[in-house]
Design a protein around this motif. Structure first.
Motif: not given
Length: 521
Positions: A307-330
């Motif tokens: 699997q790949r780490r998810a930093d946002t609820l929707f991956p940025t490859t999903i339509p309309y989801a590439d909006i520059g959200l700042e991930p919650y860092a560990y």
């Protein structure tokens, strides 16, 4: 002799054939029986099996487009409210009945007669009427423009097509069906509760016919037992995105010379928080959980890199989801500081934080049959214990798990996104009604009415810029309010036995490779 009897005789005879003579049967396993296979209902009906029997008007493709399927072409009115579908000629149901406009309308009628069952799906609410123009032409009219129309017509349920003979006498499939008769490449021929289901090839199928004559789906609830069944040759295929075997077992099998693979990511594994219940109604608690989970460790040690780490609820490859959200860092230190500032303190000699005499304890609900989610839940429990949050793990069988998620009977729960072709529109529109965890995740937020209004406006918008702005507001609110803790972008895993080849991965997590697999010999 009817087809069920013939299939039963064939299955019985196959048990006495010498080893190697059963190559035309593909043995698979699932944690429970496939169910009655009502194309318009949910619950016990397993989606992969519904997809084997029933087909859509249009089929979702890996690039996000939809392709002709039972409809060979369509046109859309200028205002976006009227669709004219030309049906593929020469298609019949597996019982010989013709697939035509009357059958399409009959299926839509029963879906519309039970709107409450499908309140999660915007398409059903949007429909104004469905009419037959002629034998092979269907007109679908919506009350307002509804941009995801084609994507939602490609879904596994509830708008796929049952033969007229499969309807009950009342015509209402909410009461059940007479028989699961579709146009698809497979026909359900036998079911034995708690043991297996058998599908035989639809010999009158309009498209390319599968190489295997039948698929036997054995009921194996335990992932470890499933792995043993594969290693001993009892089953030929392990496949799915929902923990059919543990990731370490898959890693071992893939390193043992079996044909295997991992799909592109389909959906996000995420935890949802009930914002209307304590203590997850506290933003600081939700943010702290997001900062405290070591996702990279989960990817490496639980998923073995599948699997790949998810930093946002929707991956940025999903339509309309590439909006520059700042991930919650560990950042466990930041998580602890957030809790301290919110009054959740850790007293000397204590391991669990408290506030006003109430311990910071959260119940985490996960589905018992899924070995992967259990492993992830245990890591989350350990990560949160390190910052003073007590997590009580609760395993629930499927019926209880989904029932509690629908009812909002949870504090923190696994609530994956749905992947293509549902995301983001269908996943978000389901938040408008109390049928999914997302509705309850939003329930305690003052912004809930504004979020609901933005989702509705996005679905009805015909302007891309306006739609993007609406989705931006919704996704940003969900992220900043930390209503979800995304963990990984889920992929399907697949392994085939030594007598099988042709493993592929479909455009969605519900497309299983029964049509592409072939006997090696």
């Amino acid at each position: 002799m009817n087809i069920r009897s013939l299939a039963g005789v064939a299955l019985a005879l196959s048990l006495f054939l010498p080893l190697g003579a059963q190559a035309q049967t593909l043995d698979f396993s699932w944690q429970l029986n496939v169910g009655p296979l009502n194309p318009h209902q949910y619950g016990a009906n397993q989606m992969f099996a519904q997809s084997m029997v029933y087909e859509p008007l249009v089929k979702y493709q890996a690039d996000g487009s939809v392709a002709p399927w039972l409809a060979e072409s369509w046109t859309v009115s200028e205002d976006g409210t009227t669709y004219i579908f030309k049906l593929r000629p020469g298609v019949s149901f597996s019982n010989g009945e013709p697939f035509n406009a009357a059958a399409v309308v009959k299926n839509f009628d029963t879906v519309l007669a039970n709107k409450a069952d499908h309140s999660w799906l915007g398409l059903v609410a949007a429909l104004e009427k469905v009419e037959a123009v002629d034998d092979l032409t269907v007109e679908i009219v919506t009350k307002k423009p509804y941009y995801p129309m084609l994507q939602e017509l490609s879904l596994v349920r509830p708008v796929r097509f049952l033969a007229p003979a499969g309807f009950p006498p009342s015509g209402n499939t909410a009461e059940g069906i007479a028989a699961p008769i579709g146009t698809g490449p497979w026909v359900l021929s036998e079911s034995v509760l708690g043991q297996y289901d058998v599908f035989v090839r639809n010999e009158t199928y309009w498209g390319d016919k599968p190489a295997f004559e039948s698929v036997r789906v054995k009921v194996i609830a335990d992932p470890n037992t499933r792995a043993i069944a594969f290693q001993t040759g009892e089953i030929d295929l392990i496949y799915g995105a929902d923990g059919q075997v543990t990731p370490d077992t898959f890693h071992m099998l893939s390193q043992s010379g079996f044909e295997s693979g991992v799909s592109a990511p389909y959906e996000a594994m995420a935890l949802a928080f009930h914002s209307g219940k304590a203590p997850t109604n506290d933003l600081a608690v939700r943010q702290a959980v997001n900062h405290a989970i070591n996702k990279d460790a989960i990817i490496d040690n639980v998923f073995y890199g599948t699997q790949r780490r998810a930093d946002t609820l929707f991956p940025t490859t999903i339509p309309y989801a590439d909006i520059g959200l700042e991930p919650y860092a560990y950042d466990p230190a930041k998580a602890a500081a957030l809790l301290d500032a919110a009054g959740w303190t850790l007293a000397d000699g204590q391991t669990v934080r408290s506030k006003d005499g109430v311990a910071l304890a959260i119940e985490l609900l996960y589905p018992a049959p899924d070995a992967t989610m259990k492993s992830v839940a245990e890591v989350v429990q350990a990560d949160l214990a390190a910052i003073g949050i007590a997590i009580r793990l609760v395993a629930a069988e499927d019926a209880e798990f989904y029932g509690r998620r629908t009812e909002g009977n949870f504090e923190m729960i696994f609530n994956p996104t749905w992947g293509a072709p549902y995301d983001p529109h269908a996943f978000l529109s389901a938040m408008l009604v109390p049928v999914n965890g997302g509705y309850h995740a939003l329930s305690g937020l003052p912004e809930k009415p504004a979020v609901n209004a933005a989702i509705t406006a996005a679905l009805n918008s015909t302007d891309e810029t306006d739609r993007q702005a609406r989705y931006d507001f919704v996704m940003r609110t969900l992220h900043e309010e930390a209503l979800y803790a995304p963990i990984s972008n889920l992929a399907a895993i697949g392994v085939v036995g030594p007598d099988v080849t042709g493993l592929t991965f479909g455009a969605t997590s519900y497309d299983f490779p029964f049509e592409t697999l072939k006997p090696k010999q």
